[in-house]
Design a protein around this motif. Structure first.
Motif, PDB file in Angstrom:
ATOM      1  N   GLU A   1      16.205   2.663 -12.388  1.00  0.00           N
ATOM      2  CA  GLU A   1      15.081   1.939 -11.796  1.00  0.00           C
ATOM      3  C   GLU A   1      15.075   0.472 -12.240  1.00  0.00           C
ATOM      4  OE1 GLU A   1      11.259   3.606 -12.715  1.00  0.00           O
ATOM      5  OE2 GLU A   1      10.240   2.321 -11.266  1.00  0.00           O
TER       6      GLU A   1
ATOM      7  N   LYS B   1       5.586  -2.920 -15.688  1.00  0.00           N
ATOM      8  CA  LYS B   1       6.194  -1.600 -15.598  1.00  0.00           C
ATOM      9  C   LYS B   1       7.005  -1.243 -16.853  1.00  0.00           C
ATOM     10  CE  LYS B   1       7.608   1.912 -12.945  1.00  0.00           C
ATOM     11  NZ  LYS B   1       6.933   2.644 -11.892  1.00  0.00           N
TER      12      LYS B   1
ATOM     13  N   ILE C   1      -1.771  10.900  -4.747  1.00  0.00           N
ATOM     14  CA  ILE C   1      -2.379  10.787  -3.423  1.00  0.00           C
ATOM     15  C   ILE C   1      -1.916   9.465  -2.813  1.00  0.00           C
ATOM     16  CG2 ILE C   1      -4.446  12.251  -3.537  1.00  0.00           C
ATOM     17  CD1 ILE C   1      -5.957   9.778  -4.569  1.00  0.00           C
ATOM     18  N   HIS C   2      -1.834   9.432  -1.514  1.00  0.00           N
ATOM     19  CA  HIS C   2      -1.345   8.258  -0.774  1.00  0.00           C
ATOM     20  C   HIS C   2       0.063   7.884  -1.177  1.00  0.00           C
ATOM     21  CE1 HIS C   2      -5.120   7.555   1.189  1.00  0.00           C
ATOM     22  NE2 HIS C   2      -5.757   7.563   0.029  1.00  0.00           N
ATOM     23  N   GLU C   3       0.842   8.879  -1.613  1.00  0.00           N
ATOM     24  CA  GLU C   3       2.235   8.599  -1.904  1.00  0.00           C
ATOM     25  C   GLU C   3       3.084   9.416  -0.933  1.00  0.00           C
ATOM     26  OE1 GLU C   3       3.285   9.087  -6.013  1.00  0.00           O
ATOM     27  OE2 GLU C   3       5.412   8.737  -5.583  1.00  0.00           O
ATOM     28  N   ALA C   4       4.010   8.742  -0.256  1.00  0.00           N
ATOM     29  CA  ALA C   4       4.842   9.447   0.730  1.00  0.00           C
ATOM     30  C   ALA C   4       5.750  10.428   0.002  1.00  0.00           C
ATOM     31  CB  ALA C   4       5.668   8.443   1.522  1.00  0.00           C
ATOM     32  N   GLU C   5       6.066  11.518   0.673  1.00  0.00           N
ATOM     33  CA  GLU C   5       6.981  12.469   0.075  1.00  0.00           C
ATOM     34  C   GLU C   5       8.377  11.848   0.056  1.00  0.00           C
ATOM     35  OE1 GLU C   5       7.633  17.244   0.039  1.00  0.00           O
ATOM     36  OE2 GLU C   5       7.114  16.311   1.929  1.00  0.00           O
TER      37      GLU C   5
ATOM     38  N   GLU D   1       0.656   4.934   3.078  1.00  0.00           N
ATOM     39  CA  GLU D   1       1.291   5.681   1.989  1.00  0.00           C
ATOM     40  C   GLU D   1       2.239   4.795   1.209  1.00  0.00           C
ATOM     41  OE1 GLU D   1       1.784  10.397   2.844  1.00  0.00           O
ATOM     42  OE2 GLU D   1       3.215   9.078   3.823  1.00  0.00           O
ATOM     43  N   LYS D   2       2.257   5.026  -0.105  1.00  0.00           N
ATOM     44  CA  LYS D   2       3.209   4.290  -0.942  1.00  0.00           C
ATOM     45  C   LYS D   2       4.600   4.885  -0.731  1.00  0.00           C
ATOM     46  CE  LYS D   2       4.430   3.492  -5.738  1.00  0.00           C
ATOM     47  NZ  LYS D   2       4.025   3.339  -7.132  1.00  0.00           N
TER      48      LYS D   2
ATOM     49  N   TRP E   1       5.328  -7.943 -12.269  1.00  0.00           N
ATOM     50  CA  TRP E   1       5.415  -6.499 -11.974  1.00  0.00           C
ATOM     51  C   TRP E   1       6.429  -5.832 -12.884  1.00  0.00           C
ATOM     52  CZ3 TRP E   1       6.163  -7.833  -6.090  1.00  0.00           C
ATOM     53  CH2 TRP E   1       4.944  -8.294  -5.574  1.00  0.00           C
ATOM     54  N   PHE E   2       7.548  -6.508 -13.093  1.00  0.00           N
ATOM     55  CA  PHE E   2       8.595  -5.926 -13.945  1.00  0.00           C
ATOM     56  C   PHE E   2       8.054  -5.746 -15.372  1.00  0.00           C
ATOM     57  CE2 PHE E   2      12.324  -5.794 -16.643  1.00  0.00           C
ATOM     58  CZ  PHE E   2      13.233  -5.051 -15.911  1.00  0.00           C
TER      59      PHE E   2
ATOM     60  N   THR F   1      17.967  -1.305 -10.451  1.00  0.00           N
ATOM     61  CA  THR F   1      17.666  -1.642  -9.058  1.00  0.00           C
ATOM     62  C   THR F   1      16.789  -2.884  -8.984  1.00  0.00           C
ATOM     63  OG1 THR F   1      17.721   0.702  -8.551  1.00  0.00           O
ATOM     64  CG2 THR F   1      16.678  -0.715  -6.923  1.00  0.00           C
ATOM     65  N   LYS F   2      15.769  -2.923  -9.838  1.00  0.00           N
ATOM     66  CA  LYS F   2      14.825  -4.040  -9.765  1.00  0.00           C
ATOM     67  C   LYS F   2      15.473  -5.348 -10.229  1.00  0.00           C
ATOM     68  CE  LYS F   2      10.785  -1.176  -9.700  1.00  0.00           C
ATOM     69  NZ  LYS F   2       9.568  -0.661 -10.330  1.00  0.00           N
TER      70      LYS F   2
END
Lengths: 501, 136
Positions: A273, A300, A10-14, B93-94, A296-297, A276-277
């Motif tokens: 991933e 994760k 939820i609250h994650e953009a497609e 949105e994330k 954060w790294f 990239t980071k």
């Protein structure tokens, strides 16, 4: 409900990639059932049809056979675009793909291998990179198992068409074997270990000439496996019976030491991933502003017990594959040595720390000015020198490690290592990475005995054996190192230090 | 898409922007709903962002959030503290993680905003109003 290929919170953009594939699928849906129209397509139509077929294969497993037949009927570019699109999906979406799509992805990869599609090797590399080091979750072990099975089942084809792909598999599975032998056995992991051993041993035994192309990091990886009987036997032959590999001209392990490992291998053990980071850290983050990114790294990628083993892979990646251009090497951007310093201090287990240090210095040991790259050895010296003011313990531990390695890495070939390290030091000074080594040889916060031993390397470097030199005061009396140093941990041990029999 | 340095308080859902979450405060209950104040930033400025409901559990430090039709206004009972939020008409949105540069100063929520004497619908930062009055 709309078909989906990824899990979305939820609250994650497609994801825009998924959106574009779904749109192509929805648009062309009426045309995806036989009979297929075989009209000449424009570039855009061809691209959309490729997208639609990928989305169909992923979201309609029961119709995958139909879609792949359709693809075989319309393909005009040797599947180049199709595999390119799959690589993009793997690189950017793999972690989020729903499980059924992952199964379809492996299936379609096998199809691409069967038809020897252009770019099937890139697709296999993309999948290998998704296997996470130090991760024993079921999903990760499943991918590992699928990939090693794919390599074994397509041995002859790969050998004939893309032999370097086998090398890439070898690099990955040797590295993963070290992980998989480090955890308690269970049926899944035991089966996986057996397949990995079969694949790696077969390649080393039957195609050693090919394996030599990996270069010196092959030895670094084999070191971690010396306790496994099949690899113990390989080590015995490497050291005592090199002709047993049946490669004309291969007479000594030092020939492998002298081959620099191509940088593409290090990418294999860093997920896109992570890459990239890390690249973002090293190109966009200002020195002094890195703290939050590091947290954060670590959260994760280093949060799960056992995940620390990837630190070694990351250090090799940073040293050998991330070579910032001169525009980026500005004083205010976080430099590579600082990132490695952070990784070193975030290591909790001493054997991981030792492996990380070996990874950092590995190209020093066999450095050859004509073939090696000074960028690979630069982070270690800068970390040692820049840590003196505030983190002298880092300087001490690195210097001590280097000295121990020179004397003990391969006691039969000590002069090779010593020459390598001396050449590395001389190159670093000559190329202006450091203006002189006095900052280390004259640093009174470093134990005199270590300064003496280091001075000896500097002497070799200067090619002067008995004459006076500027820093003679600290090297006039070179005594053998105290024995306690020699017993210090070297991390995973080179078998020349352990009983091979 | 607006930079955070360019946002000004208004009673309108008119802010479209993107930022990275730096830090999250404690999750509180406002009536039935969870709220949580977070420090967020882009490469031009930082601001306090009020998460609401599920957002409080979902958004984590390091997440890059796209805010559509957000609102920058004071929160209940605190006219001195302006926060950014999605509000009822907006959407947060994330869209990514990690790969966004940021600065922590200026913090738009720490600026003291006052209504423009000429047009009370527009807010001006206090420094700015003193600048105007001194030049007029």
């Amino acid at each position: 409900m709309a078909l989906k290929i990824t899990e979305r919170g939820i609250h994650e953009a497609e994801n825009p990639i998924e959106v574009s594939f779904r749109e192509a699928f929805e648009l062309l849906k009426p045309q995806l059932n036989p009979p297929f129209t075989l009209k000449v397509l424009t570039k855009e139509e061809y691209s959309n049809l490729n997208k639609a077929l990928i989305f169909g294969i992923f979201s309609q497993p029961n119709l995958a056979e139909v879609h792949i037949k359709h693809l075989h009927a319309i393909v005009i570019d040797g599947y180049d675009l199709f595999t390119c699109m799959l690589v993009k999906i793997v690189d950017e979406l793999y972690v989020k793909l729903v499980d059924s799509v992952k199964i379809q992805l492996i299936w379609v990869t096998k199809e691409m291998l069967n038809v020897l599609a252009i770019g099937f090797d890139k697709l296999m590399v993309a999948l290998l990179r998704q296997i996470v080091g130090g991760d024993f979750s079921e999903g990760n072990l499943w991918l590992c198992l699928e990939m090693v099975a794919l390599f074994l089942a397509n041995w002859d084809c790969l050998l004939e068409e893309e032999p370097l792909m086998l090398n890439k598999g070898l690099y990955v599975f040797l590295r993963l074997l070290a992980d998989h032998y480090g955890v308690p056995s269970n049926p899944m992991i035991d089966g996986l270990k057996r397949m990995e051993v079969v694949f790696c041993v077969r390649l080393l035994r039957e195609q050693f000439l090919l394996c030599l192309k990996i270069g010196r990091d092959l030895i670094r990886l084999l070191q971690d496996l010396v306790h496994i009987p099949e690899f113990k036997a390989i080590w015995r032959d490497l050291l005592l019976n090199p002709r047993h590999f049946g490669v004309d001209g291969f007479k000594d392990i030092s020939q492998i030491y002298h081959t620099k490992t191509p940088s593409s291998y290090f990418l294999l053990r860093v997920t896109p991933e992570m890459e990239t980071k890390l690249r973002f850290l090293l190109t966009h983050v200002k020195l002094g502003n890195q703290k939050r990114y590091q947290v954060w790294f670590a959260k994760k990628f280093l949060g799960v017990p056992g995940s620390e083993v990837i630190l070694t892979d990351i250090v090799r990646f940073i040293c050998c594959s991330v070579h910032p251009s001169s525009e980026i090497m500005q004083p205010d951007i976080l430099p590579r040595w600082a990132v490695i310093g952070w990784l070193l201090t975030s290591c909790r287990k001493s054997y991981v720390q030792a492996n990380l240090k070996l990874a950092l210095f590995y190209d020093w040991l066999f450095y050859d000015e004509t073939t090696d790259n000074v960028m690979n050895i630069e982070p270690a010296i800068l970390l040692m020198v820049n840590s003196i003011p505030n983190y002298i313990e880092v300087t001490r531990t690195l210097l001590e490690f280097l000295l121990i390695v020179v004397d003990n890495y391969d006691i039969e070939r000590k002069e090779i290592v010593s020459r390598g390290v001396s050449t590395a030091l001389s190159t670093l000074v000559k190329r202006g990475v450091v203006s002189s080594l006095d900052v280390l040889t004259r640093c009174d916060m470093i134990a005199p005995v270590h300064r003496e031993m280091f001075g000896k390397l500097v002497l070799v470097m200067q090619g002067i054996h008995s004459q006076k030199i500027g820093s003679a005061s600290i090297i006039h009396d070179i005594s053998p190192p105290p024995s306690h140093l020699l017993s210090s941990s070297l991390g995973s041990q080179h078998p020349n230090r352990v009983n091979c029999n | 898409m607006q930079f955070l340095k360019d946002i000004v308080p208004a009673a309108l859902n008119n802010i479209n922007t993107k930022f990275i979450v730096l830090d999250k405060g404690r999750i509180d209950l406002e009536g039935q709903h969870k709220t949580c104040l977070a420090l967020v930033a882009d490469e031009t400025a930082a601001v306090h962002f009020q998460m609401w409901g599920d957002e409080c559990d979902v958004f984590e430090p390091g997440d890059i959030i796209r805010l559509e039709n957000g609102i920058f206004s004071y929160i209940r009972n605190n006219r001195n503290n302006h926060v950014l939020r999605a509000g009822k008409r907006g959407k947060a949105e994330k869209v990514g993680e990690f790969t966004m540069a940021y600065v922590e100063k200026p913090n738009m929520s720490e600026i003291h905003w006052v209504p423009d004497p000429k047009n009370p619908k527009i807010y001006l930062p206090v420094d700015f109003t003193s600048y105007i009055s001194s030049t007029h």
